[in-house]
Enzyme design. Structure first.
Site, PDB file in Angstrom:
ATOM      1  N   HIS A  49      19.863  -8.363 -60.818  1.00 15.93           N
ATOM      2  CA  HIS A  49      18.493  -8.757 -61.159  1.00 15.93           C
ATOM      3  C   HIS A  49      18.345  -8.982 -62.656  1.00 15.93           C
ATOM      4  O   HIS A  49      17.604  -9.842 -63.098  1.00 15.93           O
ATOM      5  CB  HIS A  49      17.499  -7.691 -60.696  1.00 15.93           C
ATOM      6  CG  HIS A  49      17.228  -7.781 -59.235  1.00 15.93           C
ATOM      7  ND1 HIS A  49      16.872  -6.720 -58.473  1.00 15.93           N
ATOM      8  CD2 HIS A  49      17.275  -8.832 -58.396  1.00 15.93           C
ATOM      9  CE1 HIS A  49      16.721  -7.102 -57.227  1.00 15.93           C
ATOM     10  NE2 HIS A  49      16.955  -8.379 -57.154  1.00 15.93           N
TER      11      HIS A  49
ATOM     12  N   ARG B 115      16.113 -18.825 -50.860  1.00 13.18           N
ATOM     13  CA  ARG B 115      16.882 -17.921 -49.987  1.00 13.18           C
ATOM     14  C   ARG B 115      16.093 -16.623 -49.855  1.00 13.18           C
ATOM     15  O   ARG B 115      15.955 -15.894 -50.847  1.00 13.18           O
ATOM     16  CB  ARG B 115      18.240 -17.622 -50.607  1.00 13.18           C
ATOM     17  CG  ARG B 115      19.176 -18.811 -50.738  1.00 13.18           C
ATOM     18  CD  ARG B 115      20.467 -18.364 -51.422  1.00 13.18           C
ATOM     19  NE  ARG B 115      21.564 -19.295 -51.222  1.00 13.18           N
ATOM     20  CZ  ARG B 115      21.993 -20.132 -52.168  1.00 13.18           C
ATOM     21  NH1 ARG B 115      21.428 -20.168 -53.343  1.00 13.18           N
ATOM     22  NH2 ARG B 115      23.019 -20.931 -51.912  1.00 13.18           N
TER      23      ARG B 115
ATOM     24  N   ARG C  87      13.672 -20.928 -46.671  1.00 12.02           N
ATOM     25  CA  ARG C  87      14.657 -20.794 -45.604  1.00 12.02           C
ATOM     26  C   ARG C  87      14.464 -19.441 -44.930  1.00 12.02           C
ATOM     27  O   ARG C  87      14.338 -18.418 -45.600  1.00 12.02           O
ATOM     28  CB  ARG C  87      16.070 -20.883 -46.188  1.00 12.02           C
ATOM     29  CG  ARG C  87      17.120 -20.685 -45.109  1.00 12.02           C
ATOM     30  CD  ARG C  87      18.517 -20.894 -45.619  1.00 12.02           C
ATOM     31  NE  ARG C  87      18.973 -19.788 -46.432  1.00 12.02           N
ATOM     32  CZ  ARG C  87      20.149 -19.768 -47.047  1.00 12.02           C
ATOM     33  NH1 ARG C  87      20.943 -20.820 -46.968  1.00 12.02           N
ATOM     34  NH2 ARG C  87      20.520 -18.732 -47.767  1.00 12.02           N
TER      35      ARG C  87
ATOM     36  N   GLU D 247      25.209 -27.055 -41.617  1.00  8.31           N
ATOM     37  CA  GLU D 247      26.305 -26.350 -42.280  1.00  8.31           C
ATOM     38  C   GLU D 247      27.389 -25.899 -41.298  1.00  8.31           C
ATOM     39  O   GLU D 247      28.313 -25.191 -41.669  1.00  8.31           O
ATOM     40  CB  GLU D 247      25.772 -25.171 -43.113  1.00  8.31           C
ATOM     41  CG  GLU D 247      24.767 -24.289 -42.421  1.00  8.31           C
ATOM     42  CD  GLU D 247      24.109 -23.273 -43.350  1.00  8.31           C
ATOM     43  OE1 GLU D 247      24.545 -23.097 -44.494  1.00  8.31           O
ATOM     44  OE2 GLU D 247      23.134 -22.640 -42.906  1.00  8.31           O
TER      45      GLU D 247
ATOM     46  N   ASN E 186      28.106 -25.328 -48.991  1.00  6.37           N
ATOM     47  CA  ASN E 186      28.930 -24.125 -49.204  1.00  6.37           C
ATOM     48  C   ASN E 186      29.543 -23.687 -47.879  1.00  6.37           C
ATOM     49  O   ASN E 186      30.727 -23.393 -47.788  1.00  6.37           O
ATOM     50  CB  ASN E 186      28.093 -22.978 -49.770  1.00  6.37           C
ATOM     51  CG  ASN E 186      27.349 -23.377 -51.030  1.00  6.37           C
ATOM     52  OD1 ASN E 186      27.720 -24.346 -51.666  1.00  6.37           O
ATOM     53  ND2 ASN E 186      26.310 -22.647 -51.384  1.00  6.37           N
ATOM     54  N   ASP E 187      28.708 -23.640 -46.855  1.00  8.07           N
ATOM     55  CA  ASP E 187      29.211 -23.247 -45.543  1.00  8.07           C
ATOM     56  C   ASP E 187      29.863 -24.410 -44.818  1.00  8.07           C
ATOM     57  O   ASP E 187      30.857 -24.224 -44.126  1.00  8.07           O
ATOM     58  CB  ASP E 187      28.072 -22.669 -44.688  1.00  8.07           C
ATOM     59  CG  ASP E 187      27.847 -21.206 -45.013  1.00  8.07           C
ATOM     60  OD1 ASP E 187      28.836 -20.468 -45.128  1.00  8.07           O
ATOM     61  OD2 ASP E 187      26.687 -20.808 -45.171  1.00  8.07           O
TER      62      ASP E 187
ATOM     63  N   ARG F 199      34.916 -19.218 -47.933  1.00  8.01           N
ATOM     64  CA  ARG F 199      34.347 -19.641 -49.209  1.00  8.01           C
ATOM     65  C   ARG F 199      34.488 -18.589 -50.299  1.00  8.01           C
ATOM     66  O   ARG F 199      34.373 -18.892 -51.478  1.00  8.01           O
ATOM     67  CB  ARG F 199      32.866 -20.054 -49.038  1.00  8.01           C
ATOM     68  CG  ARG F 199      31.970 -18.947 -48.609  1.00  8.01           C
ATOM     69  CD  ARG F 199      30.588 -19.447 -48.168  1.00  8.01           C
ATOM     70  NE  ARG F 199      29.568 -19.284 -49.185  1.00  8.01           N
ATOM     71  CZ  ARG F 199      28.271 -19.535 -48.987  1.00  8.01           C
ATOM     72  NH1 ARG F 199      27.847 -19.988 -47.809  1.00  8.01           N
ATOM     73  NH2 ARG F 199      27.403 -19.362 -49.940  1.00  8.01           N
TER      74      ARG F 199
ATOM     75  N   CYS G 155      21.644 -28.904 -50.402  1.00  2.00           N
ATOM     76  CA  CYS G 155      21.300 -27.782 -51.279  1.00  2.00           C
ATOM     77  C   CYS G 155      22.472 -26.839 -51.546  1.00  2.00           C
ATOM     78  O   CYS G 155      22.293 -25.752 -52.062  1.00  2.00           O
ATOM     79  CB  CYS G 155      20.112 -27.006 -50.721  1.00  2.00           C
ATOM     80  SG  CYS G 155      20.449 -26.264 -49.122  1.00  2.00           S
TER      81      CYS G 155
HETATM   82  C1  PEP Z   1      25.138 -23.421 -48.193  1.00  2.00           C
HETATM   83  O1  PEP Z   1      25.780 -22.893 -47.265  1.00  2.00           O
HETATM   84  O2  PEP Z   1      25.526 -24.432 -48.798  1.00  2.00           O
HETATM   85  C2  PEP Z   1      23.858 -22.865 -48.636  1.00  2.00           C
HETATM   86  C3  PEP Z   1      23.090 -23.510 -49.486  1.00  2.00           C
HETATM   87  O3  PEP Z   1      23.508 -21.652 -48.167  1.00  2.00           O
HETATM   88  P1  PEP Z   1      24.154 -20.265 -48.639  1.00  2.00           P
HETATM   89  O4  PEP Z   1      24.991 -20.528 -49.856  1.00  2.00           O
HETATM   90  O5  PEP Z   1      22.996 -19.357 -48.902  1.00  2.00           O
HETATM   91  O6  PEP Z   1      24.963 -19.871 -47.432  1.00  2.00           O
HETATM   92 MG    MG Z   2      24.876 -21.438 -45.935  1.00  2.00          MG
END
Ligand code: PEP
Ligand code: MG
Length: 580
Positions: free
Chosen positions: A191, A298, A334, A433, A456-457, A467, A504
């Protein structure tokens, strides 16, 4: 000259006088007690916890008056840690069974927490131990009567180094005097780091042992871009840092001038550039960097480190702070994306052999419809205050999105029955994702108002590359032809159904990928606040037409290395042409 390296937690370079403070370690000793003192010690513990609660309540009121409500999220977290029954029951047990004083027992509880947290893989969660430490140190101070060393106020231009700096301390510093911070523990997702970024205060964290050294008053350079800390820099290295600092500030200054400029390509195509946030503190920073609202909020943070789920009112109040921080821009919330690497307390995920493929995200929400509806009602209620979109994570097929939408309708009916206002046309999106969602993108597109690609996922699941596994990081390739084909398919499906295609994941904030994403046809990119202006700068120098050709060109290659080489050559060509 002594050089240390830590985690670059908040960007910027600063030079000042090192001021080491030791606020967080209270000296307490452990000693045996006779059995008749057990109840006295447990009562002292309970009183200290009560007193700390009142102290935090007062601090909250005081900070709300001086800094506004926006940055107070961390105090809520601290109050929640304090309210955790286990803190008192475990410590009381240690007093009883170990026959030791309350301070000693509390230190042992902290030690247990440290051990538990150190085994957590997810860095965000692991770093939450610093919140627990801050709270326990406060309770210990309350018991010992030891007063914390006050934060320096008027000591010239200083850089504060401390074992840990709590967000509350950070809000009380005088920005004119304090140029940067260094901490012995913590990392990018603590934080304190998030708040330092929101306050634009350079920070390097996790510099082991910095406070144990006798450098108080020595000149120091803090590089929040590389994570370097140099005490007593020699002339040459000081000059180097000075040049880096001037260059960084010049670029920032120039970039900040572009805040009011629209995010359009040279040929006039508007692309929404939005911010990714986790706590309301970050909202202001998104706007300060020219973000057009929040493309990914998030919400997991609100659900973590607590024995029970936040109720509807608590969620509403945090979502409202977020909405207020970015009003009048739009906010994409989300729903809970817990599980996998983001564990909730009380969820027994240790038994899952494959947590990334386990009970997570929408699967958890759908398994707890009552809890899920609380979140949906809180989101709907904040949608009455300004533009809000709701987005479901980890959707793999039509059943899931239909179930989630049905629960959203139920949440709407609950509110309507009570006469509580909400946006009845709230826009609903899915995160794409999971490869199954890519395959079904055309069908999913008919069910929702927008797509948001979580690269990312998506990269993780498409390439079967964890990841967070550093050993495989070379193989985690955003420009892998399979990923590019998936992205193209997603955009085509979205546009086929006349809905926007957003992205995103981290890929959105990397300037090198911008021409490809633009050329593939993405309508909106959402990224960390610090990346928005850099991406906008590239965007404003591209034409959609050129980007489309570049994106198309990528499909002529069948390996990542070739795609990367091709893109770099195209960019070099563009630069060369612009110089000609
Ligand atoms: C993603 O998976 O790209 C994403 C934006 O969500 P998170 O990184 O929170 O899994
Ligand atoms: Mg994700």
């Amino acid at each position: 000259m002594r050089t240390f390296s830590g985690i670059a937690a908040s960007p910027g370079i600063a030079m000042g006088k090192l001021r080491i403070i030791d606020r967080n370690r209270v000296a307490v000793s452990e000693y045996p007690i006779p059995s008749e003192s057990v109840s006295h010690e447990t009562a002292r513990l309970a009183k200290a916890i009560d007193d700390t609660r009142s102290e935090l309540d007062q601090l909250k009121t005081r900070l709300a008056e001086s800094n506004g409500e926006e940055h107070l999220f961390f105090i809520e977290t601290h109050l929640m840690i304090l309210a955790d029954e286990r803190l008192i029951t475990e410590t009381t047990d240690i007093i009883r069974t170990g026959m030791i004083n309350a301070e000693g027992a509390l230190r042992r509880t902290l030690h247990r927490y440290r051990e538990t947290f150190s085994n957590i893989e997810d860095p965000y969660l692991r770093e939450r131990i610093s919140d627990v430490e801050t709270v326990i140190e406060r309770v210990l101070r309350s018991m010992t009567g030891e007063v914390a060393e006050p934060f320096p106020q008027n000591e010239g231009q200083i850089v504060i180094a401390a074992h840990d700096i709590s967000p509350a301390d950070l809000l009380q510093i005088n920005r004119r005097n304090v140029l940067a911070i260094i901490t012995g523990i913590g990392g990018r997702t603590s934080h304190t780091a998030i708040l330092a970024r929101a306050l634009e205060l350079p920070a390097v964290m996790g510099v082991d042992g910095i406070t144990n050294l006798l450098f108080d008053g020595h000149p120091v350079v803090v590089d929040g871009l590389s994570g370097a800390v140099v005490v007593d820099p020699d002339k040459e290295s000081f000059q180097n840092f000075l040049r880096r600092k001037q260059h960084y500030e010049y670029v920032e200054y120039e970039l900040l001038k572009t805040v009011p400029l629209p995010s359009v390509t040279l040929d006039g195509h508007l692309i929404q550039l939005r911010g990714n946030v986790e706590i309301p503190e970050e909202g202001g920073s998104v706007l300060a960097h020219g973000g057009d609202g929040v493309g990914l909020y998030r919400t997991e943070m609100l659900f973590m480190n607590r024995p029970s789920m936040p109720d509807e009112e608590e969620q509403l109040s945090v979502y409202r702070s977020m909405q207020k921080a970015i009003a009048p821009h739009s906010l994409t919330i989300r729903t809970l994306d817990a599980g996998g690497d983001k564990l909730l307390e009380g969820m027994d995920q240790t038994s899952e052999a494959n947590p990334a493929l386990g009970v997570r995200a929408i699967r958890i929400s759908l398994s707890m419809p009552d809890e899920f509806k609380k979140q949906l009602r809180a989101i709907l209620r904040v949608s009455a205050d300004g533009p809000v979109r709701v987005m479901f994570p980890m959707i793999s097929g039509l059943e899931e999105i239909r179930k989630a939408k049905a629960l959203l309708e139920e949440a709407k009916s609950d509110l309507a029955a009570c006469g509580i206002p909400y946006d009845s046309n709230i826009k609903v999106g899915v995160m794409i994702e999971i490869p199954a969602a890519v395959t079904l993108a055309d069908l999913l597109a008919r069910e929702v108002d927008f797509f948001s690609v979580g690269t990312n996922d998506l990269i993780q699941y498409t390439l079967a590359i964890d990841r967070s596994n550093e050993q495989l990081s070379e193989m985690y390739q955003p420009l892998h032809p399979a990923v590019l084909r998936s992205l193209r398919r997603i955009v085509q499906a979205a546009h086929g159904a006349r809905i926007p295609a957003c992205l995103c994941g981290e890929m959105a904030g990397e300037p090198l990928y911008l021409p490809v994403l633009l050329g593939l046809g993405f309508d909106e990119l959402s990224m960390g606040a610090g990346s928005i202006l850099r991406v906008k700068q590239i965007l404003r120098r591209c034409t959609l037409e050129r980007a489309s050709r570049m994106a198309e060109g990528c499909f002529a290659f069948s390996t990542t290395a070739e795609v990367v080489m091709y893109l770099k050559s195209q960019i070099t060509l563009d630069v060369a042409e612009s110089i000609d």
